[in-house]
Enzyme design. Sequence first.
Site, mmCIF file in Angstrom:
data_model
loop_
_atom_site.group_PDB
_atom_site.id
_atom_site.type_symbol
_atom_site.label_atom_id
_atom_site.label_comp_id
_atom_site.label_asym_id
_atom_site.label_seq_id
_atom_site.Cartn_x
_atom_site.Cartn_y
_atom_site.Cartn_z
ATOM 1 N N HIS A 180 8.015 5.909 -1.045
ATOM 2 C CA HIS A 180 6.595 6.038 -1.383
ATOM 3 C C HIS A 180 6.139 7.499 -1.284
ATOM 4 O O HIS A 180 5.643 8.077 -2.262
ATOM 5 C CB HIS A 180 5.766 5.153 -0.450
ATOM 6 C CG HIS A 180 4.298 5.168 -0.735
ATOM 7 N ND1 HIS A 180 3.652 4.163 -1.420
ATOM 8 C CD2 HIS A 180 3.336 6.081 -0.453
ATOM 9 C CE1 HIS A 180 2.366 4.457 -1.536
ATOM 10 N NE2 HIS A 180 2.146 5.614 -0.950
ATOM 11 N N GLU A 181 6.330 8.077 -0.113
ATOM 12 C CA GLU A 181 5.894 9.471 0.066
ATOM 13 C C GLU A 181 6.731 10.387 -0.822
ATOM 14 O O GLU A 181 6.237 11.395 -1.331
ATOM 15 C CB GLU A 181 5.980 9.898 1.534
ATOM 16 C CG GLU A 181 5.144 9.047 2.517
ATOM 17 C CD GLU A 181 3.685 8.872 2.124
ATOM 18 O OE1 GLU A 181 3.127 9.773 1.478
ATOM 19 O OE2 GLU A 181 3.098 7.816 2.457
ATOM 20 N N HIS B 103 5.075 10.576 -4.112
ATOM 21 C CA HIS B 103 3.971 11.552 -4.062
ATOM 22 C C HIS B 103 4.545 12.973 -4.068
ATOM 23 O O HIS B 103 4.021 13.870 -4.727
ATOM 24 C CB HIS B 103 3.165 11.375 -2.764
ATOM 25 C CG HIS B 103 2.237 10.195 -2.754
ATOM 26 N ND1 HIS B 103 1.277 9.993 -3.718
ATOM 27 C CD2 HIS B 103 2.089 9.162 -1.870
ATOM 28 C CE1 HIS B 103 0.585 8.883 -3.430
ATOM 29 N NE2 HIS B 103 1.061 8.355 -2.317
ATOM 30 N N GLU C 29 -1.070 7.751 -6.778
ATOM 31 C CA GLU C 29 -0.529 6.525 -6.181
ATOM 32 C C GLU C 29 0.417 5.811 -7.154
ATOM 33 O O GLU C 29 1.323 5.099 -6.718
ATOM 34 C CB GLU C 29 -1.689 5.610 -5.765
ATOM 35 C CG GLU C 29 -1.326 4.478 -4.827
ATOM 36 C CD GLU C 29 -0.895 4.932 -3.425
ATOM 37 O OE1 GLU C 29 -0.985 6.129 -3.102
ATOM 38 O OE2 GLU C 29 -0.441 4.056 -2.659
HETATM 39 ZN ZN ZN Z 1 0.307 6.619 -1.284
#
Ligand code: ZN
Length: 500
Positions: A262-263, A266, A292
């Site tokens: 997830h990170e 980003h 996101e």
């Molecule tokens: Zn996020």
Amino acid sequence: MSQWTEFESKMFELRDLAGATGILSWDQETFMPPKASASRGEQLGTLQALYHERLTSPRLEALAAELGGKADLSPIQQASVRNLAREQTRAKRLPSEWVRELAETQATSVEAWKVARKEHKFDVFAPHLEKLIRLRRQQAELLGSPSGEAYDALLENFEPGMLTGRLEPLFAELRAHLVDIVKKLAAAKAPDTDWVAQRKWDLGAQQRLSEVLLAEMGFDFEAGRQDRSTHPFTQGAGYQDVRLTNRFAEDDPFSSIFSALHEGGHGLYEQGFAPALHRTFASGAPSMGIHESQSRLWENLVGRSEAYWQGHVSHLQRAFPEAMLGVTAKQVVQAINKVEPSLIRVEADEVTYNLHILLRFELELGILRGELNVRDLPAAWNEKMEKYLGIRPPNDGVGVLQDIHWAWGEFGYFPTYTLGNLYSVCIFEAAQKALPTLDADLTAGKLLGLREWLRTHIHAHGFTLGAEERVQAATGQALSVGPFVRYLKQKFGALYGVAL
Ligand code: ZN
């Protein structure tokens, strides 16, 4: 000095101040010794005040106004002027007394929220929330909202260009689909996932694995790093400097794996801005929702797919030889895709997650429209939980008080999570079309093709177009719930062996 050169040098200063603020904030959450918190607060306060002063200086305002009308600027220059002017206008509309009152109210509100959440006493938090809502209403008035909808002015903080009038029908359509899917899946046989928590997952091995997975997806450790914090986050701190954080738990290896993906999603966005955008106001994402979409794409579309685990279960077996004894790729895929109505948003699965968001969106809207009182919030929350997910929180600590967002008075943020999920499927489907071997590549761990496609079509462009326009340019599709719903039905229908 030409107008552009003068504008540019002032813009560079602002970006440098923002980058330095980012590094100090990141350090606050990772390495800062606890006794430094007061002086760090002062330093951040000074940097922010300096930023505000420079951003709203009459000279920069005049430059932005003059350059705004010039057609001979490059697209990056035009976007820089437009984005800076937008930030300037919004900053100027908020008087410093209002900014100070908000900061003070937030500080006391967060403390009250912590107590309220721990003791399950909404009443302790309610007066603070009422005050924050009053300030947010004021903010909406000060910023102005052409539609007359106060929520639009707040939404604009996180999702520039998006309107409540667009979200309401979109989210209502999504809600109807999700409630139906959740009901059908709840009636199906749930997979056995007890083995995960029953085994012990070495912490050092988790950290090394998360770094391997990040490197594999193309996260550049020469232009970023991963450290530990209480809650995982990503902080872009300037060109070629992206800080990720993660946390590791002995009873669950997947939490740190999915946080890394997830990170990392980003992080790839932040590392992918074209070099020409460096220090300009055209670098950065056009909205929180599109940011996101990148984290969700890597976490869910890649990281929770069968194709990925067909190839990556061997990573788990190497990292945790004892804990993984006798576990198959299929068991892993079932465990990480278990659908179950639950109370806590951040622990929710891919199917139920957006219902947690839609509930919050509806309540926020009710409050800002004056249709719902703060005192009635817990009851309204519980009612919607029952209606959408079929469960009722036993107390407000795991209900209306669970998120920190409202303790900060952040209204308009939650929708960005669902927008991210909707965008992520559209974008992934477009990548699949462009990369016919994508499924096999996910299995083989050849992820750089996907990163390159995302970089070319999304990341490199920064904020030169709005989020929706950027996604449309990359995918040829307008924002809708269709692709996301189709994806859920297909994936979970097959996993659970039910017709959705
Ligand atoms: Zn996020």
